[in-house]
Motif scaffolding. Sequence first.
Motif, short mmCIF file in Angstrom:
data_model
loop_
_atom_site.label_atom_id
_atom_site.label_comp_id
_atom_site.label_asym_id
_atom_site.label_seq_id
_atom_site.Cartn_x
_atom_site.Cartn_y
_atom_site.Cartn_z
N ASP A 11 0.78 -1.35 0.02
CA ASP A 11 0.00 0.19 -0.07
C ASP A 11 0.78 1.26 0.08
N ASP A 12 0.30 2.41 -0.05
CA ASP A 12 0.78 3.91 0.11
C ASP A 12 1.79 4.21 -1.18
N THR A 15 3.45 8.07 -1.94
CA THR A 15 3.67 8.68 -0.48
C THR A 15 4.97 9.62 -0.62
N LEU A 38 -1.67 6.15 -3.86
CA LEU A 38 -2.34 7.21 -3.60
C LEU A 38 -2.65 8.18 -4.51
N HIS A 62 -5.76 3.36 -3.96
CA HIS A 62 -5.82 3.31 -2.56
C HIS A 62 -6.71 4.56 -2.20
N ASN A 64 -8.51 7.64 -0.82
CA ASN A 64 -8.11 8.32 0.19
C ASN A 64 -8.82 9.24 0.77
N ARG A 67 -5.33 11.80 4.19
CA ARG A 67 -4.16 12.05 3.98
C ARG A 67 -3.96 12.87 2.76
N ASN A 129 -7.26 3.80 1.86
CA ASN A 129 -6.32 4.22 2.82
C ASN A 129 -6.93 4.06 4.41
N HIS A 231 3.46 -2.81 4.04
CA HIS A 231 3.63 -1.33 3.81
C HIS A 231 5.19 -1.14 3.91
#
Length: 278
Positions: A11-12, A15, A38, A62, A64, A67, A129, A231
């Motif tokens: 995931d993520d 970022t 994301l 993801h 969201n 964030r 997320n 992650h």
Amino acid sequence: MSPRYLIVTADDYNTDHARNRGILETVSKGIVTSVSVLANLPWEENAVTELKAACGPRIGIHLNLTRGKPLCSALKTLTPATGCFFTKQTAWQKALLGMFDLQETEKELSAQIEHLMTAGIVPDHIDGNNHIHVFPGIATVVARLANRYGIRKVRLPLEGFSFLRQYGKPNALKKYFIGLLAKQARPVFKSHGLCFTDYFAGMQFPAVANTASLRSFLQTLPHGVTELMCHPGFKNDPHNPFSTEEREQELYSLTHQDVVEDILRLNINLISYSELAQ
């Protein structure tokens, strides 16, 4: 007995550069088979090109609401005056109490999907997320958007308690709470024709940052299809509580030679959501 299949989703992505670099390393050298992006955050340089080259169609979105900033403007219920999304705890509370306007929610999540598609990525699945996609009302919005954009797969974060001692371990309450929401979301997803895995893991067990825990998980993997959430990344921002050494420890475990060999020895079939039967 039916074969054992495992989707390992990092995931993520997007970022920051350190997280992206770590995720791509687990794809090329480890057991990660799927990456979740994301889409509301600014693209890191070369992030899209490198991801597409590494993963091809094995990329999800993801979604969201917790964030960074939304893609849409003038959202009255999804953000405070700062213009950034609420923190996880506040967003969870507002989502549970029905304080998010679902038309605004649909507008923003639709924009995130379209933003990813504009970058040349058609997501093979949807997840959220902080698991925001299974909250009441939002799950219906997500299912409707999945149908609109032709996305047939969705994460169902319903992680069971395999051992009695897990009830006293860290994240037990979170796992139980998200599991209740996932049980409520499951018939919503089913009624919209969406597919999900038989099992889900990674919220509490295994502790992906612990190689022994990850290997124990592989030893007891059930027959059917399981998704393992992870992650990985490289430690980067000292002011980000999620950018810690644990990210590098997960990277280490997911690329560890013993883990890679366990997959082969135990006849576990690594797949992605793209290969999940509808």
